[in-house]
Design a protein around this motif. Structure first.
Motif, PDB file in Angstrom:
ATOM      1  N   LYS A  77      -3.822  -5.176   2.607  1.00  0.00           N
ATOM      2  CA  LYS A  77      -3.455  -3.886   2.006  1.00  0.00           C
ATOM      3  C   LYS A  77      -4.709  -3.022   1.822  1.00  0.00           C
ATOM      4  O   LYS A  77      -4.705  -1.825   2.127  1.00  0.00           O
ATOM      5  N   VAL A  78      -5.782  -3.634   1.343  1.00  0.00           N
ATOM      6  CA  VAL A  78      -7.048  -2.912   1.164  1.00  0.00           C
ATOM      7  C   VAL A  78      -7.580  -2.431   2.511  1.00  0.00           C
ATOM      8  O   VAL A  78      -7.980  -1.270   2.658  1.00  0.00           O
ATOM      9  N   TRP A  79      -7.574  -3.298   3.504  1.00  0.00           N
ATOM     10  CA  TRP A  79      -8.101  -2.923   4.818  1.00  0.00           C
ATOM     11  C   TRP A  79      -7.290  -1.811   5.461  1.00  0.00           C
ATOM     12  O   TRP A  79      -7.853  -0.920   6.112  1.00  0.00           O
ATOM     13  N   ASN A  80      -5.990  -1.843   5.279  1.00  0.00           N
ATOM     14  CA  ASN A  80      -5.161  -0.747   5.791  1.00  0.00           C
ATOM     15  C   ASN A  80      -5.489   0.556   5.080  1.00  0.00           C
ATOM     16  O   ASN A  80      -5.522   1.621   5.709  1.00  0.00           O
ATOM     17  N   ALA A  81      -5.751   0.492   3.784  1.00  0.00           N
ATOM     18  CA  ALA A  81      -6.149   1.692   3.040  1.00  0.00           C
ATOM     19  C   ALA A  81      -7.512   2.193   3.525  1.00  0.00           C
ATOM     20  O   ALA A  81      -7.724   3.408   3.659  1.00  0.00           O
ATOM     21  N   LEU A  82      -8.426   1.273   3.795  1.00  0.00           N
ATOM     22  CA  LEU A  82      -9.735   1.671   4.340  1.00  0.00           C
ATOM     23  C   LEU A  82      -9.557   2.419   5.657  1.00  0.00           C
ATOM     24  O   LEU A  82     -10.220   3.425   5.910  1.00  0.00           O
ATOM     25  N   VAL A 121     -14.485  -0.212  12.862  1.00  0.00           N
ATOM     26  CA  VAL A 121     -13.086   0.070  13.179  1.00  0.00           C
ATOM     27  C   VAL A 121     -12.251   0.167  11.902  1.00  0.00           C
ATOM     28  O   VAL A 121     -11.426   1.066  11.748  1.00  0.00           O
ATOM     29  N   VAL A 122     -12.418  -0.780  10.997  1.00  0.00           N
ATOM     30  CA  VAL A 122     -11.878  -0.684   9.641  1.00  0.00           C
ATOM     31  C   VAL A 122     -13.092  -0.249   8.817  1.00  0.00           C
ATOM     32  O   VAL A 122     -13.958  -1.062   8.503  1.00  0.00           O
ATOM     33  N   PRO A 123     -13.188   1.047   8.539  1.00  0.00           N
ATOM     34  CA  PRO A 123     -14.460   1.673   8.146  1.00  0.00           C
ATOM     35  C   PRO A 123     -14.921   1.428   6.712  1.00  0.00           C
ATOM     36  O   PRO A 123     -14.986   2.348   5.888  1.00  0.00           O
ATOM     37  N   CYS A 124     -15.309   0.200   6.419  1.00  0.00           N
ATOM     38  CA  CYS A 124     -15.807  -0.104   5.070  1.00  0.00           C
ATOM     39  C   CYS A 124     -17.118   0.633   4.795  1.00  0.00           C
ATOM     40  O   CYS A 124     -17.487   0.807   3.635  1.00  0.00           O
ATOM     41  N   HIS A 125     -17.795   1.108   5.844  1.00  0.00           N
ATOM     42  CA  HIS A 125     -19.021   1.881   5.632  1.00  0.00           C
ATOM     43  C   HIS A 125     -18.739   3.231   4.978  1.00  0.00           C
ATOM     44  O   HIS A 125     -19.644   3.857   4.445  1.00  0.00           O
ATOM     45  N   ARG A 126     -17.483   3.661   4.961  1.00  0.00           N
ATOM     46  CA  ARG A 126     -17.126   4.949   4.360  1.00  0.00           C
ATOM     47  C   ARG A 126     -16.893   4.865   2.857  1.00  0.00           C
ATOM     48  O   ARG A 126     -16.557   5.849   2.226  1.00  0.00           O
TER      49      ARG A 126
END
Length: 166
Positions: A77-82, A121-126
């Motif tokens: 769920k968190v990764w989809n939100a990211l 791709v799953v932009p945790c850097h943002r």
């Protein structure tokens, strides 16, 4: 599982997956690529490699190859939100917690963010601090800063009001 290395401007990135999907895109401490594309490399990994190359050349803002996220339902769920944070935009752990309907889960969101295996791709850097400062990044803060700067330089014009996570 197959692995290839992409030599990016911020270091070697290992891309791993099967013939059906990419499972991880992670920074490596290798100085040079060791796993190269050959005749056995699945098409999905080659596509990922090419799309990362387009991203680093400022010509791609999202990704379209098959990928699999392996984690708990909360992490997914968190990764989809990211993944909903637009290119060149930023959000905070609090924004993600609110986005998934669990505003008190800020620390758990941070933990899930740190377990993301599909970097860029799953932009945790943002994800930045609520006060606008850079926060931790598994790939190193210098990479996070580079990625955010890269996206700002190569972003397309997006109408105002579309930069926040809803």
């Amino acid at each position: 599982m197959f692995t290839i290395d992409y030599h990016s401007p911020i270091g070697v990135i290992e891309i791993s997956g099967t013939e059906k999907a990419v499972y991880s895109i992670l920074f490596s401490e290798k100085k040079l690529p060791e796993n190269v594309i050959d005749e056995y490399t699945p098409d999905v990994l080659v596509t990922c490699f090419k799309q990362l190359e387009e991203y680093f050349n400022g010509k791609r803002h999202d990704f379209s190859f098959p990928m699999e996220m392996e984690g708990t339902p909360f992490q997914t769920k968190v990764w989809n939100a990211l993944a909903s944070i637009p290119y060149a935009a930023t959000g905070s752990y609090k924004d993600i917690a609110n986005n998934i309907g669990n505003e008190k889960a800020v620390r758990a969101v941070g933990s899930a963010n740190g377990r993301n295996k599909l970097c860029i791709v799953v932009p945790c850097h943002r994800i930045i601090g609520a006060n606008g400062t850079l926060t931790g990044y598994a790939g190193g803060l210098w990479r996070k800063e580079w990625l955010l700067s890269h996206e700002q330089k190569s972003k397309i014009t997006i109408p105002s009001g579309q930069y926040t996570v809803k």
